[in-house]
Design a protein around this motif. Sequence first.
Motif, PDB file in Angstrom:
ATOM      1  N   LEU A   1      -1.877   5.614  14.456  1.00  9.76           N
ATOM      2  CA  LEU A   1      -2.206   6.432  13.459  1.00  9.76           C
ATOM      3  C   LEU A   1      -1.343   7.630  13.206  1.00  9.76           C
ATOM      4  O   LEU A   1      -1.455   8.219  11.973  1.00  9.76           O
ATOM      5  CB  LEU A   1      -3.664   6.588  13.299  1.00  9.76           C
ATOM      6  N   GLU A   2      -0.308   7.900  13.956  1.00  8.17           N
ATOM      7  CA  GLU A   2       0.467   9.190  13.847  1.00  8.17           C
ATOM      8  C   GLU A   2       1.055   9.545  12.494  1.00  8.17           C
ATOM      9  O   GLU A   2       1.093  10.679  12.160  1.00  8.17           O
ATOM     10  CB  GLU A   2       1.434   9.176  14.973  1.00  8.17           C
ATOM     11  N   PHE A   3       1.347   8.319  11.630  1.00  2.53           N
ATOM     12  CA  PHE A   3       1.918   8.490  10.479  1.00  2.53           C
ATOM     13  C   PHE A   3       1.015   9.311   9.451  1.00  2.53           C
ATOM     14  O   PHE A   3       1.585   9.859   8.374  1.00  2.53           O
ATOM     15  CB  PHE A   3       2.281   7.306   9.716  1.00  2.53           C
ATOM     16  N   LEU A   4      -0.430   9.157   9.812  1.00  2.00           N
ATOM     17  CA  LEU A   4      -1.255   9.870   9.086  1.00  2.00           C
ATOM     18  C   LEU A   4      -1.165  11.465   8.925  1.00  2.00           C
ATOM     19  O   LEU A   4      -1.802  12.409   8.386  1.00  2.00           O
ATOM     20  CB  LEU A   4      -2.417   9.504   8.998  1.00  2.00           C
ATOM     21  N   SER A   5      -0.547  11.960   9.834  1.00  3.26           N
ATOM     22  CA  SER A   5      -0.420  13.433  10.429  1.00  3.26           C
ATOM     23  C   SER A   5      -0.243  14.168   9.201  1.00  3.26           C
ATOM     24  O   SER A   5       1.013  14.052   8.748  1.00  3.26           O
ATOM     25  CB  SER A   5       0.485  13.428  11.562  1.00  3.26           C
ATOM     26  N   GLY A   6      -0.929  15.348   8.955  1.00  2.00           N
ATOM     27  CA  GLY A   6      -0.716  16.198   7.824  1.00  2.00           C
ATOM     28  C   GLY A   6      -1.290  15.809   6.447  1.00  2.00           C
ATOM     29  O   GLY A   6      -1.162  16.230   5.341  1.00  2.00           O
TER      30      GLY A   6
END
Length: 306
Positions: free
Chosen positions: A122-127
């Motif tokens: 799920l790192e792409f959801l960061s920010g």
Amino acid sequence: MKARWYRLFRELFSKNIWVRMWEPLSFHTTIRIGGRAALFIFPSNVGSFKEALTVLKTADVSYRKLGAGSNTIAPDEDMETAVISLSGFTGLSTSGGNLVAEAGVPLFKVLNLCIEEGLSGLEFLSGIPGSVGGAVRMNAGAFERSVADVLEDVRVLDEDTGEIFTLRAEEAGFGYRKSIFFEKDWTVLSARFKLVNADSEAVRREVVNHLKKRLATQPLELPSAGSVFKRPVKDFYVGKAVEALGLKGYRIGDAAISEKHAGFIVNLGRATYGDVVSLVRLVKMKVRESYGVDLETEVEFWGERP
Ligand SMILES: Cc1cc2nc3c(=O)[nH]c(=O)nc-3n(C[C@H](O)[C@H](O)[C@H](O)COP(=O)(O)OP(=O)(O)OC[C@H]3O[C@@H](n4cnc5c(N)ncnc54)[C@H](O)[C@@H]3O)c2cc1C
């Protein structure tokens, strides 16, 4: 008219459902624009959510749902409707490589748990400053990935029948900023993501890298609702196109095309719904004239559409 809202307020309150009258929506949207909602309701579980729906339906009151308000802009005039906030749905847990998050959990909390437990995916959801429910409905994404890629299934409430069921990701009609939740009166209650075990430090690094990229390229220091427009075709970057038209910094009232990312409209202080709508219309017109492309908004406008 006011007496009607007061009666409903009392009815909801007496059922132990947290509710406020005439709540400014500017407090609940990241662009900090919006007049008041006659009733602002915070159910904390499915039972109270269903009870609130029954009260509203019996009184023939229309309602809207709100997550973190990061993709929504509300009109300046007071709304004679109810707004139901999902922010009270806060459950978050992991088990066997799956992460289950209730609708109101902010995405940064989901990512903190992923870091703590060494879960990757799920790192792409960061920010992205949204909630889990809003992210599922919008099929939120970045860096060529989106929610649909990692979602296993969703617990859904059918607001018309009161039925609760599980919807598998493949049944959710996902596309680019698109899902079945645009077509149905369904609420995302929770979402289950399939993740992979990874080194905690590697997950943290990835999350922080994404944040740094956003800080460098997006006007996070000012209120906004993110990218205003959908990408009309794969290789057409709206921000770059608007920048090429010389519109960076262009301002109507206190709404401006961001100097940092021309796909964003920022609120410089006292921007109104009307300022944003006028700016959106101007950008659409210029882009149509210059590129022959019709832009569609990604941000949801709760008043007159631009
Ligand atoms: C600075 C910034 C950067 C952003 N970057 C990105 C990005 O990179 N990628 C991206 O995709 N988006 C981005 N966004 C937009 C936004 O954060 C996402 O669309 C996010 O998923 C919206 O979630 P939310 O909870 O804020 O939704 P809200 O704005 O609260 O709601 C959006 C819609 O979803 C509905 N909704 C909310 N909760 C539920 C629920 N539980 N069930 C059913 N419907 C529901 C609402 O009724 C509304 O129609 C950005 C926004 C900002 C301000």
